[in-house]
Design an enzyme around this catalytic site. Sequence first.
Site, PDB file in Angstrom:
ATOM      1  N   ASP A  70      61.105-100.068  16.247  1.00  0.00           N
ATOM      2  CA  ASP A  70      60.157 -99.643  17.277  1.00  0.00           C
ATOM      3  C   ASP A  70      59.286 -98.509  16.715  1.00  0.00           C
ATOM      4  O   ASP A  70      59.698 -97.349  16.703  1.00  0.00           O
ATOM      5  CB  ASP A  70      60.979 -99.173  18.491  1.00  0.00           C
ATOM      6  CG  ASP A  70      60.122 -98.753  19.654  1.00  0.00           C
ATOM      7  OD1 ASP A  70      58.928 -98.490  19.466  1.00  0.00           O
ATOM      8  OD2 ASP A  70      60.669 -98.658  20.780  1.00  0.00           O
ATOM      9  N   GLU A  78      46.042-101.799   6.203  1.00  0.00           N
ATOM     10  CA  GLU A  78      45.195-100.884   5.420  1.00  0.00           C
ATOM     11  C   GLU A  78      45.603-101.000   3.953  1.00  0.00           C
ATOM     12  O   GLU A  78      46.627-100.468   3.537  1.00  0.00           O
ATOM     13  CB  GLU A  78      45.406 -99.453   5.953  1.00  0.00           C
ATOM     14  CG  GLU A  78      44.311 -98.477   5.547  1.00  0.00           C
ATOM     15  CD  GLU A  78      44.553 -97.060   6.116  1.00  0.00           C
ATOM     16  OE1 GLU A  78      45.229 -96.917   7.150  1.00  0.00           O
ATOM     17  OE2 GLU A  78      44.059 -96.112   5.491  1.00  0.00           O
ATOM     18  N   HIS A  82      39.440 -95.413  -2.033  1.00  0.00           N
ATOM     19  CA  HIS A  82      39.069 -96.167  -0.835  1.00  0.00           C
ATOM     20  C   HIS A  82      37.862 -97.054  -1.096  1.00  0.00           C
ATOM     21  O   HIS A  82      37.792 -98.183  -0.646  1.00  0.00           O
ATOM     22  CB  HIS A  82      38.736 -95.199   0.311  1.00  0.00           C
ATOM     23  CG  HIS A  82      39.953 -94.769   1.061  1.00  0.00           C
ATOM     24  ND1 HIS A  82      39.896 -94.127   2.265  1.00  0.00           N
ATOM     25  CD2 HIS A  82      41.265 -94.897   0.779  1.00  0.00           C
ATOM     26  CE1 HIS A  82      41.117 -93.876   2.680  1.00  0.00           C
ATOM     27  NE2 HIS A  82      41.961 -94.330   1.795  1.00  0.00           N
ATOM     28  N   LYS A  89      49.721 -88.271   9.382  1.00  0.00           N
ATOM     29  CA  LYS A  89      49.305 -89.676   9.520  1.00  0.00           C
ATOM     30  C   LYS A  89      49.497 -90.384   8.181  1.00  0.00           C
ATOM     31  O   LYS A  89      49.931 -91.536   8.117  1.00  0.00           O
ATOM     32  CB  LYS A  89      47.835 -89.746   9.978  1.00  0.00           C
ATOM     33  CG  LYS A  89      47.346 -91.136  10.346  1.00  0.00           C
ATOM     34  CD  LYS A  89      46.714 -91.891   9.210  1.00  0.00           C
ATOM     35  CE  LYS A  89      46.140 -93.209   9.677  1.00  0.00           C
ATOM     36  NZ  LYS A  89      45.650 -94.050   8.573  1.00  0.00           N
TER      37      LYS A  89
HETATM   38  C1  MEV Z   1      44.405 -92.481   5.413  1.00  0.00           C
HETATM   39  O1  MEV Z   1      45.004 -93.609   5.997  1.00  0.00           O
HETATM   40  C2  MEV Z   1      45.436 -91.382   5.233  1.00  0.00           C
HETATM   41  C3  MEV Z   1      44.898 -90.063   4.661  1.00  0.00           C
HETATM   42  O2  MEV Z   1      43.841 -89.564   5.467  1.00  0.00           O
HETATM   43  C4  MEV Z   1      46.056 -89.101   4.651  1.00  0.00           C
HETATM   44  C5  MEV Z   1      45.683 -87.684   4.286  1.00  0.00           C
HETATM   45  O3  MEV Z   1      44.536 -87.270   4.507  1.00  0.00           O
HETATM   46  O4  MEV Z   1      46.580 -86.983   3.771  1.00  0.00           O
HETATM   47  C6  MEV Z   1      44.333 -90.276   3.290  1.00  0.00           C
END
Ligand code: MEV
Length: 444
Positions: free
Chosen positions: A297, A87, A394, A281
């Site tokens: 891992d 990504e 993005h 995430k």
């Molecule tokens: C995208 O890979 C990760 C995000 O969604 C994290 C977030 O929303 O804080 C941009």
Amino acid sequence: MKKEHKIVHGFSKKSRDEKLTIVTEKNIDAANALAIFKSFHHADSKMQNLLEEFSENTISNFPLPFCICPNMLINNKAYMVPMVIEESSVVAAAANSAKFWFTRGGFKTTIINTEKIGQVHFLWKDDKALLVQKFADLKEKLVKDCFDITENMVKRGGGILNIELRDLSDKEPHLMQLYATFETIDSMGANFINSCLEQFANTFKQWHAAQKEFTKDGLEIIMCILSNYTPNCRVKCYVETSINELDNIVAGMSGKEFARRFRLGVRIAELDPHRATTHNKGIMNGVDAVVLATGNDFRAVEACSHTYAAQSGSYTSLSHVDIDENTFRFTVEIPFALGVVGGLTTLHPLVKLSLELLDNPSATELMSIAAATGLANNFSAVKNLVTVGIQQGHMKMHLLNILKQLKVPESRKQEVIEYFKDKVVSVSAVRNLAERWSLIETTH
Ligand code: MEV
């Protein structure tokens, strides 16, 4: 294509080429599928054999981009951090954040502890009070019988830290466990811990059989396995600056306003599990990329961090903001069990190189690097979310990918990027423009 449901016997015993034929022969275009799989084989057959041996039933390789996040200043040491991730916005986000914090003191970390955990789960039908009473004797035997396994680890400063008896029989009849803690120094320690646990089980059975007060079927070992939840193998990492230093972090926005909105962005993740999952995430984007590049891992790291995020009984943010007078502090606290010896570390040439790039860190230094990269990513993501929005960054990446995909000549890309500065990017919008401007051949 009608699928046949026939069991495949002996697949793992076949040669790689035989496996490839079996997998691709039913493909609509078998020759093409075979050619694609083969095109990813390493030109050096020795290297290909090495890569194949890392796993089972390997038929090809699956390359991922090996990227660098420069300018990561962690505990006053500058790193070029290797990140393996597909990504592109993640690496860009980490790099922006790293550069921003480089001139503001960088990332600071503290290792809270490095304790790993393993469990022997068993059913106990004999006198429990007697087991508790005799446990000190058993514990001594458990440690002693592991001597051959622990000898080298002890020489390196690690070994078995403690073994406790835990009773779960109020939840499941007769269920108990040996709950053991370990120090594994620079290795993740999975093999070491599991070997100790299996030895514990053998010793326990022998010890039980030798006690005249206990019955033949009083002890049943169910399983021995390390726990990937290591809350006490944990690192804390933070960045800190004066609020004035945040002025114009986004054009025209005061540091105070930015800090207020940023705190709220994180507060929402503290309160709402839906947001917390995406927020975390964003942290794991950076963490996993470092974990992969260093041959660790990532499934264990993922599982551990999310259990930790739910330790209060409600899933919440791994990072937090403190605003105090004129100071902005952003902190993440996260458990990982990472290794810099054993496993892939000396076998995979790119893993070895990743560790060299990081100046051959200790496991605790690597914990700091992974946490700092996670925090760097988290900072960029929340910063964008509470200011310009996520799509701006993005979409730029998306546009570059579309331009590549449509084979727009390098010399004309900048014009298209300018055109889409204030427009919504989509594959069809870019294709239409590229056709209108004769940058590519028309599709209709
Ligand atoms: C995208 O890979 C990760 C995000 O969604 C994290 C977030 O929303 O804080 C941009």
